[in-house]
Design an enzyme around this catalytic site. Structure first.
Site, PDB file in Angstrom:
ATOM      1  N   ASP A  36      -2.904   4.704   8.142  1.00  0.00           N
ATOM      2  CA  ASP A  36      -2.185   5.506   7.150  1.00  0.00           C
ATOM      3  C   ASP A  36      -3.186   6.266   6.293  1.00  0.00           C
ATOM      4  OD1 ASP A  36       0.010   6.538   5.871  1.00  0.00           O
ATOM      5  OD2 ASP A  36       0.212   4.882   4.466  1.00  0.00           O
TER       6      ASP A  36
ATOM      7  N   HIS B  69      -0.097  14.402  -4.247  1.00  0.00           N
ATOM      8  CA  HIS B  69       0.213  12.977  -4.371  1.00  0.00           C
ATOM      9  C   HIS B  69      -0.989  12.213  -4.930  1.00  0.00           C
ATOM     10  CE1 HIS B  69       1.713   8.974  -3.520  1.00  0.00           C
ATOM     11  NE2 HIS B  69       0.653   8.736  -2.764  1.00  0.00           N
TER      12      HIS B  69
ATOM     13  N   GLU C   5       7.463   5.727   0.607  1.00  0.00           N
ATOM     14  CA  GLU C   5       6.530   6.828   0.797  1.00  0.00           C
ATOM     15  C   GLU C   5       7.030   7.655   1.968  1.00  0.00           C
ATOM     16  OE1 GLU C   5       2.362   5.263  -1.126  1.00  0.00           O
ATOM     17  OE2 GLU C   5       2.505   5.327   1.059  1.00  0.00           O
TER      18      GLU C   5
ATOM     19  N   GLU D 224       6.577  10.151   4.722  1.00  0.00           N
ATOM     20  CA  GLU D 224       5.395  10.564   5.462  1.00  0.00           C
ATOM     21  C   GLU D 224       5.775  11.139   6.822  1.00  0.00           C
ATOM     22  OE1 GLU D 224       2.191   7.798   5.546  1.00  0.00           O
ATOM     23  OE2 GLU D 224       2.773   6.801   3.671  1.00  0.00           O
TER      24      GLU D 224
ATOM     25  N   ASP E  41       6.728   4.540   4.587  1.00  0.00           N
ATOM     26  CA  ASP E  41       5.774   3.452   4.384  1.00  0.00           C
ATOM     27  C   ASP E  41       6.157   2.742   3.084  1.00  0.00           C
ATOM     28  OD1 ASP E  41       3.542   1.887   4.973  1.00  0.00           O
ATOM     29  OD2 ASP E  41       2.276   3.067   3.649  1.00  0.00           O
TER      30      ASP E  41
ATOM     31  N   ARG F  73       4.723  -1.643  -5.368  1.00  0.00           N
ATOM     32  CA  ARG F  73       3.725  -1.089  -6.281  1.00  0.00           C
ATOM     33  C   ARG F  73       3.104  -2.154  -7.182  1.00  0.00           C
ATOM     34  NH1 ARG F  73       2.370   3.394  -3.665  1.00  0.00           N
ATOM     35  NH2 ARG F  73       4.100   4.865  -3.453  1.00  0.00           N
TER      36      ARG F  73
ATOM     37  N   GLN G 245       0.716  -4.067  -4.995  1.00  0.00           N
ATOM     38  CA  GLN G 245      -0.376  -3.147  -4.686  1.00  0.00           C
ATOM     39  C   GLN G 245      -1.338  -2.992  -5.861  1.00  0.00           C
ATOM     40  OE1 GLN G 245       0.973   0.850  -3.933  1.00  0.00           O
ATOM     41  NE2 GLN G 245      -1.070   1.628  -3.473  1.00  0.00           N
TER      42      GLN G 245
ATOM     43  N   LYS H 120       1.602  -3.182   1.249  1.00  0.00           N
ATOM     44  CA  LYS H 120       1.974  -2.188   2.252  1.00  0.00           C
ATOM     45  C   LYS H 120       2.387  -2.799   3.590  1.00  0.00           C
ATOM     46  CE  LYS H 120       0.596   1.718   0.145  1.00  0.00           C
ATOM     47  NZ  LYS H 120       1.384   2.962   0.058  1.00  0.00           N
TER      48      LYS H 120
ATOM     49  N   THR I  34       6.967  -0.935   7.711  1.00  0.00           N
ATOM     50  CA  THR I  34       6.872   0.522   7.786  1.00  0.00           C
ATOM     51  C   THR I  34       7.946   0.974   8.767  1.00  0.00           C
ATOM     52  OG1 THR I  34       4.483   0.530   7.367  1.00  0.00           O
ATOM     53  CG2 THR I  34       5.421   2.497   8.390  1.00  0.00           C
TER      54      THR I  34
ATOM     55  N   GLU J 205       6.067   8.553  -8.265  1.00  0.00           N
ATOM     56  CA  GLU J 205       5.869   9.876  -8.865  1.00  0.00           C
ATOM     57  C   GLU J 205       7.152  10.415  -9.477  1.00  0.00           C
ATOM     58  OE1 GLU J 205       3.232  12.392  -6.006  1.00  0.00           O
ATOM     59  OE2 GLU J 205       4.178  10.786  -4.832  1.00  0.00           O
TER      60      GLU J 205
END
Length: 398
Positions: free
Chosen positions: A116, A123, A187, A189, A221, A225, A228, A241, A245, A346
């Site tokens: 990844d 971002h 996420e 992607e 993904d 948070r 993480q 993570k 996925t 975000e």
């Protein structure tokens, strides 16, 4: 033109033909292509002598077919297009068109390795501002190489698979605690699926991209948070993570995206020689993120700083081998505006600016929430190419 009814204006017409794997009560898992609201049974077509791919289309994953390489991919695509456009083949092919509602879609390929990247400047800048306030948002190496990490292939799942809320350690004012994540995120992607492998010690060049990469798949993904944030220094993403996925059930072949390649953003400072890709092209893919059925963001892939070809060159510069079924993802796709971001981190600015979803103020994912990422690309002659959607619903920890 095609003899298949209902394809006029469809993003899944004969100009697209994404590959997947399906099964029914009467058919074992095999390869198919999506045609509008149907799947064409390619395994059955090969068994009937209508298409030839060394017997790989009747297998339960795409890997064997992808390993055949681009000349075979092109030949099969051309033959499938012929079967669907020449009415002389209708009587033989029509029984092999199955309604999507009658089939179960499976993981389309066995994932060999999963990498990844972190290739959106917007971002990376946003995350830097959120996680490291008062410091430069981009770290010094960011514009010199595509940052990435090696993920967990065994937890890549097909769209529609429920996502179990992960548990782990997270920080609190009273110290670290162990429990379920309370800041579960997405996420949005784009993933690239490797077909043709490379030997250990060989470095694939950016210009080899189309020789190795079979196609494109949308990726979510999922990211815890809070887990993480506690674990990521000094080594980077791990348990925050690796729990899941999600990828779409349909892999869009590169040949369907010929009209979607566009000039990529300028890169300053100049990149290392092995990262130079001429022409320097990205993909005009337009994503959409829905949270419980409500569209909350539209990330633009064309704005990505590092291109898919550069990512391929970077992940092999040390001599790491490519394997059939390798999946490498772009990293979160975000644009300049808040409504273009690819993560809820975000969208809510680290949970400090809630958004309204379904009449409620929301920050991160609750049990029962469903997220769907879809996308389109420009196709030939003004058509639209649909990218298979990826969806998942959060369920409570087990």
């Amino acid at each position: 033109m095609t003899w298949v009814t209902g394809l006029e204006g469809s993003p899944y017409g004969v100009h697209n033909l994404p590959y997947g794997v399906f099964r029914t009560a009467a058919r074992e898992p095999r390869v198919g292509v999506r045609v509008g609201a149907h799947v064409l049974d390619l395994g059955g077509a090969e068994q009937a002598g209508l298409v030839f791919a060394a017997g790989t289309l009747g297998r339960p994953r795409l890997n064997d077919f992808m390993a055949l390489g681009r000349p075979q991919w092109t030949a099969v695509r051309q033959r499938v297009t012929e079967l669907l456009t020449d009415s002389a083949h209708r009587a033989a092919v029509e029984p092999l068109l199955l309604p999507l509602l009658d089939v179960e879609l499976l993981l389309p390929f066995d994932v060999a390795d999963y990498v990844d990247f972190y290739s959106s400047e917007q971002h990376a800048t946003n995350v830097g501002k959120i996680f490291r306030p008062g410091q430069p948002p981009l770290l010094p190496n960011w514009k010199h190489l595509p940052i990435g990490y090696h993920g967990r292939a065994g937890t890549v799942v097909v769209s529609g698979t429920p996502i179990v809320r992960p548990c782990g350690q997270r920080a609190t004012p009273q110290g670290p605690v162990t429990g379920a994540s309370v800041r579960l995120d997405i996420e949005a992607e784009v993933g690239f699926v490797v077909g043709v492998p490379s030997p250990l010690g060989h470095r694939a060049a950016a210009g080899d991209f189309a020789d190795h990469v079979f196609g494109v798949v949308l990726v979510n993904d999922w990211s815890a948070r809070d887990i993480q944030a506690w674990e990521y220094q000094p080594l980077g993403p791990f348990l925050g993570k690796s729990f899941a996925t999600s990828i779409a059930a349909w892999v869009t072949p590169l040949e369907a995206l010929g009209a979607a390649f566009v000039p990529a953003p300028d890169q300053d400072p100049p990149v290392a020689d092995y990262l130079r890709d001429e022409p320097h092209l990205g993909l005009d893919l337009r994503l959409s993120v829905e949270w419980n059925g409500e569209r909350v963001s539209e990330p633009p892939f064309a704005a990505m700083y590092w291109t898919p070809a550069q990512q391929l060159a970077h992940l092999t510069i040390n001599g790491a081998a490519l394997r059939t079924g390798d999946l490498y993802a772009s990293g979160t796709v975000s644009g300049d505006e808040r409504h273009q971001v690819g993560s809820f981190l975000e969208l809510t600015w680290g949970g400090t600016e809630p958004v309204r979803v379904g009449g409620e103020e929301r920050m991160f994912l609750a049990d029962g929430d469903t997220v769907t990422i879809s996308g389109t690309a420009p196709g030939p002659d003004g058509t639209t190419v649909g990218l298979g959607e990826v969806t998942g619903t959060i369920i409570s920890p087990r």
